[in-house]
Write a protein that holds these residues in place. Structure first.
Motif, PDB file in Angstrom:
ATOM      1  N   TRP A  56      11.802 -12.073 -27.237  1.00 17.47           N
ATOM      2  CA  TRP A  56      13.169 -12.609 -27.165  1.00 17.47           C
ATOM      3  C   TRP A  56      13.928 -12.082 -25.956  1.00 17.47           C
ATOM      4  O   TRP A  56      14.807 -12.760 -25.440  1.00 17.47           O
ATOM      5  CB  TRP A  56      13.943 -12.275 -28.443  1.00 17.47           C
ATOM      6  CG  TRP A  56      13.279 -12.737 -29.703  1.00 17.47           C
ATOM      7  CD1 TRP A  56      12.294 -13.672 -29.812  1.00 17.47           C
ATOM      8  CD2 TRP A  56      13.534 -12.260 -31.027  1.00 17.47           C
ATOM      9  NE1 TRP A  56      11.919 -13.803 -31.125  1.00 17.47           N
ATOM     10  CE2 TRP A  56      12.664 -12.959 -31.901  1.00 17.47           C
ATOM     11  CE3 TRP A  56      14.408 -11.318 -31.576  1.00 17.47           C
ATOM     12  CZ2 TRP A  56      12.657 -12.732 -33.277  1.00 17.47           C
ATOM     13  CZ3 TRP A  56      14.399 -11.111 -32.945  1.00 17.47           C
ATOM     14  CH2 TRP A  56      13.532 -11.809 -33.782  1.00 17.47           C
ATOM     15  N   GLY A  57      13.602 -10.873 -25.527  1.00 11.93           N
ATOM     16  CA  GLY A  57      14.230 -10.327 -24.325  1.00 11.93           C
ATOM     17  C   GLY A  57      13.402 -10.566 -23.082  1.00 11.93           C
ATOM     18  O   GLY A  57      13.935 -10.856 -22.000  1.00 11.93           O
ATOM     19  N   LEU A  58      12.071 -10.473 -23.200  1.00 13.01           N
ATOM     20  CA  LEU A  58      11.205 -10.559 -22.033  1.00 13.01           C
ATOM     21  C   LEU A  58      11.219 -11.935 -21.383  1.00 13.01           C
ATOM     22  O   LEU A  58      11.282 -12.056 -20.151  1.00 13.01           O
ATOM     23  CB  LEU A  58       9.767 -10.189 -22.417  1.00 13.01           C
ATOM     24  CG  LEU A  58       9.514  -8.715 -22.762  1.00 13.01           C
ATOM     25  CD1 LEU A  58       8.104  -8.535 -23.319  1.00 13.01           C
ATOM     26  CD2 LEU A  58       9.706  -7.841 -21.522  1.00 13.01           C
ATOM     27  N   VAL A  59      11.139 -12.984 -22.198  1.00 15.53           N
ATOM     28  CA  VAL A  59      11.038 -14.334 -21.632  1.00 15.53           C
ATOM     29  C   VAL A  59      12.300 -14.732 -20.866  1.00 15.53           C
ATOM     30  O   VAL A  59      12.211 -15.169 -19.706  1.00 15.53           O
ATOM     31  CB  VAL A  59      10.684 -15.370 -22.721  1.00 15.53           C
ATOM     32  CG1 VAL A  59      10.735 -16.786 -22.152  1.00 15.53           C
ATOM     33  CG2 VAL A  59       9.291 -15.089 -23.290  1.00 15.53           C
ATOM     34  N   PRO A  60      13.496 -14.591 -21.443  1.00  9.18           N
ATOM     35  CA  PRO A  60      14.693 -14.944 -20.667  1.00  9.18           C
ATOM     36  C   PRO A  60      14.836 -14.117 -19.393  1.00  9.18           C
ATOM     37  O   PRO A  60      15.191 -14.659 -18.332  1.00  9.18           O
ATOM     38  CB  PRO A  60      15.847 -14.664 -21.643  1.00  9.18           C
ATOM     39  CG  PRO A  60      15.243 -14.760 -22.994  1.00  9.18           C
ATOM     40  CD  PRO A  60      13.853 -14.241 -22.836  1.00  9.18           C
ATOM     41  N   GLU A  61      14.568 -12.817 -19.478  1.00 11.30           N
ATOM     42  CA  GLU A  61      14.696 -11.975 -18.289  1.00 11.30           C
ATOM     43  C   GLU A  61      13.692 -12.383 -17.221  1.00 11.30           C
ATOM     44  O   GLU A  61      14.007 -12.363 -16.017  1.00 11.30           O
ATOM     45  CB  GLU A  61      14.505 -10.515 -18.675  1.00 11.30           C
ATOM     46  CG  GLU A  61      15.652  -9.944 -19.500  1.00 11.30           C
ATOM     47  CD  GLU A  61      15.394  -8.532 -19.973  1.00 11.30           C
ATOM     48  OE1 GLU A  61      14.322  -7.985 -19.644  1.00 11.30           O
ATOM     49  OE2 GLU A  61      16.256  -7.976 -20.684  1.00 11.30           O
ATOM     50  N   LEU A  62      12.494 -12.756 -17.626  1.00 11.93           N
ATOM     51  CA  LEU A  62      11.483 -13.211 -16.673  1.00 11.93           C
ATOM     52  C   LEU A  62      11.976 -14.443 -15.920  1.00 11.93           C
ATOM     53  O   LEU A  62      11.863 -14.531 -14.684  1.00 11.93           O
ATOM     54  CB  LEU A  62      10.175 -13.518 -17.405  1.00 11.93           C
ATOM     55  CG  LEU A  62       9.069 -14.211 -16.607  1.00 11.93           C
ATOM     56  CD1 LEU A  62       8.680 -13.407 -15.384  1.00 11.93           C
ATOM     57  CD2 LEU A  62       7.853 -14.458 -17.493  1.00 11.93           C
ATOM     58  N   PHE A  63      12.523 -15.400 -16.631  1.00 13.73           N
ATOM     59  CA  PHE A  63      13.027 -16.613 -15.992  1.00 13.73           C
ATOM     60  C   PHE A  63      14.189 -16.310 -15.042  1.00 13.73           C
ATOM     61  O   PHE A  63      14.221 -16.797 -13.906  1.00 13.73           O
ATOM     62  CB  PHE A  63      13.491 -17.615 -17.054  1.00 13.73           C
ATOM     63  CG  PHE A  63      12.422 -18.556 -17.533  1.00 13.73           C
ATOM     64  CD1 PHE A  63      12.263 -19.806 -16.953  1.00 13.73           C
ATOM     65  CD2 PHE A  63      11.585 -18.203 -18.579  1.00 13.73           C
ATOM     66  CE1 PHE A  63      11.287 -20.686 -17.404  1.00 13.73           C
ATOM     67  CE2 PHE A  63      10.604 -19.074 -19.044  1.00 13.73           C
ATOM     68  CZ  PHE A  63      10.449 -20.320 -18.444  1.00 13.73           C
ATOM     69  N   VAL A  64      15.138 -15.508 -15.516  1.00 16.17           N
ATOM     70  CA  VAL A  64      16.335 -15.241 -14.710  1.00 16.17           C
ATOM     71  C   VAL A  64      15.971 -14.477 -13.442  1.00 16.17           C
ATOM     72  O   VAL A  64      16.437 -14.799 -12.340  1.00 16.17           O
ATOM     73  CB  VAL A  64      17.383 -14.478 -15.539  1.00 16.17           C
ATOM     74  CG1 VAL A  64      18.534 -14.006 -14.659  1.00 16.17           C
ATOM     75  CG2 VAL A  64      17.921 -15.363 -16.658  1.00 16.17           C
ATOM     76  N   LEU A  65      15.132 -13.469 -13.566  1.00 11.61           N
ATOM     77  CA  LEU A  65      14.746 -12.677 -12.400  1.00 11.61           C
ATOM     78  C   LEU A  65      13.909 -13.491 -11.413  1.00 11.61           C
ATOM     79  O   LEU A  65      14.035 -13.334 -10.194  1.00 11.61           O
ATOM     80  CB  LEU A  65      13.986 -11.431 -12.850  1.00 11.61           C
ATOM     81  CG  LEU A  65      14.855 -10.349 -13.515  1.00 11.61           C
ATOM     82  CD1 LEU A  65      13.985  -9.360 -14.277  1.00 11.61           C
ATOM     83  CD2 LEU A  65      15.705  -9.623 -12.469  1.00 11.61           C
ATOM     84  N   THR A  66      13.056 -14.372 -11.930  1.00  6.37           N
ATOM     85  CA  THR A  66      12.256 -15.210 -11.040  1.00  6.37           C
ATOM     86  C   THR A  66      13.138 -16.186 -10.275  1.00  6.37           C
ATOM     87  O   THR A  66      12.939 -16.417  -9.069  1.00  6.37           O
ATOM     88  CB  THR A  66      11.177 -15.957 -11.830  1.00  6.37           C
ATOM     89  OG1 THR A  66      10.299 -14.998 -12.450  1.00  6.37           O
ATOM     90  CG2 THR A  66      10.351 -16.865 -10.928  1.00  6.37           C
TER      91      THR A  66
END
Length: 457
Positions: A327-337
């Protein structure tokens, strides 16, 4: 708690987040994606007669994120361990009449959360894809403009042989095209409905379970896998790997720009703007701030992508930890990319290319970058091994005596016995030893044009 992480910090968010991608993964968007699942479920079940006909419209009417307070729902999340439980309770309370008794009919919390995540991922992937197309167009423009701009090709960070700048950007272009194809594949195959009820059997829906599931997938425009996938998470990994690959290529391109912007190299520069790239103490500096930001964001993104792999060990029919970590990893991955990609679009669209400096750097070794070219010219007459030995000795002599390799060769009887001065001079043309670069560039540009034509179609 806002501002603890770089993504939602008012100080750092401009570096490590983009407004459009943050909107996709905001609390409001997360709630709306889950509410979209609930509304679609109610519509399908009403249409099939599984629940009363009025339920679909009643649930859809209440399934609007602006009706719900994320902070209030968030305060209740720790009690149930996920956001779906308090959200469904509030949705049920808002649905009018007897329809309230049919909210979330046959579903479980993971159905809501996983499907909501897939809906958000689809939006996020399309945002990345659009930026990648812009980046690819910038690479294609640079490739066309600099297909005959000679520069040093570098191996182990040292000058190797001549190449052309357009071939370097063509390699970036092909990578961008492959990233787009990978995203397209993930959208087509990996974005899947999650709907299995308590343990994946949909027992609570009796004989209607499979039909409701199939219709729900159509309603949400998601792939319908053969079985529910509660604890088999390769789909999440496929999404994470595709997004992580975008971050990785951004790090590579940004890294090359940083290296070429070094004072001692000076072959390209990021586009200038008032106040951009300066130093707080050194007035003369022109720092690669766009590329540096891209690399910093990409590094953080890749850490999230790597962490996703460790979430796959999810036992039985419901996970204890791995699922929740997503729940935290996926959104952060998208935003940082997205934060790694966006500055590079700006950089490449306005990149300043110093062709004269590239030519000067080619001359820095006093002809040593043409050693292989001379060797291959000499080899048909002496054999490759002998030619290699002659050029190795000549190169060492040129370095030792600080002479141009061309002059050393013209004084070497082992060379002049087979090549006259005119032939030796001809070998030292930078564009005379770039092999199939033109062909490779044409192929990369042609493939990009064809792919964009398919997009239009």
């Amino acid at each position: 708690m806002a501002g603890v992480g770089a993504i939602d910090s008012e100080l750092l968010g401009g570096l490590f987040a983009t407004v459009p991608m943050c909107a996709v993964w905001s609390d409001g968007a997360r709630l709306q994606a889950m509410l979209d699942f609930e509304a679609a479920l109610a519509r399908v079940q009403s249409r099939l007669g599984v629940v009363p006909h009025a339920v679909g419209e009643a649930v859809a009417k209440a399934a609007r994120a602006e009706f719900y307070d994320p902070a209030e729902i968030g305060r209740k999340v720790p009690l149930g361990g996920n956001v779906a439980i308090p959200l469904v309770k509030e949705l049920t309370a808002r649905v009018e009449g007897e329809a309230a008794g049919f909210v979330h009919w046959g579903a479980t919390s993971q159905d809501v959360i996983d499907t909501g995540l897939m809906l958000q991922a689809r939006e996020g992937l399309n945002l990345l894809r659009a930026d990648l197309v812009r980046l690819g167009d910038a690479c294609a423009a640079l490739t066309s403009a600099h297909r005959a701009t000679p520069m040093a090709g570098r191996t182990f960070l040292q000058q190797g042989l001549p190449t052309v700048f357009g071939l370097k950007t063509a390699s970036w272009l092909e990578s961008v095209e492959r990233l787009i194809l990978r995203i397209d594949g993930v959208i087509e195959q990996s974005l899947a409905l999650q709907f299995g009820g308590a343990v994946g059997t949909l027992a609570s829906l009796g004989p209607h379970g499979a039909q409701v599931r199939d219709e729900l997938a159509v309603e949400l425009k998601l792939h319908a896998p053969a079985v529910p996938w509660f604890t088999t998470r390769e789909r999440i990994i496929e999404i994470g790997e595709a997004v992580g690959a975008v971050a990785g290529i951004m790090m590579k391109i940004a890294g090359e720009i940083v290296l070429m912007m070094q004072t001692e190299v000076g072959e390209v520069f990021e586009p200038a703007a008032p106040g951009k790239g300066g130093s707080s103490t050194m007035p003369h500096k022109r720092n690669p701030v766009g590329a540096a930001t891209a690399r910093a964001a990409a590094l953080q993104a890749q850490a999230r992508a790597a962490a996703l792999h460790s979430t796959m060990d999810q036992p039985h029919e419901r996970a204890t930890g791995g699922w929740q970590a997503e729940w935290g990893l996926v959104p952060e991955l998208f935003v940082l990319t997205a934060a790694a990609l966006q500055p590079l679009v700006t950089v490449l669209e306005g990149l300043e290319v110093r062709a004269d400096r590239m030519r000067e750097n080619l001359e820095m070794t006093k002809g040593l970058v043409f050693a292989e070219a001379v060797m291959m010219k000499l080899a048909p007459k002496t054999g490759r091994a002998v030619a290699h030995h002659i050029l190795e000795a000549a190169s060492k002599l040129a370095i030792a005596e600080d002479r141009h390799l061309k002059d050393v060769l013209k004084a070497d009887k082992a060379v002049t016995a087979h090549l006259d001065a005119r032939e030796i001079d001809g070998v030292f043309d930078p564009l005379g030893y770039v092999g199939s670069a033109d062909v490779f560039i044409d192929r990369a540009l042609g493939s990009w044009r064809d792919a964009r034509a398919e997009d239009v179609g």
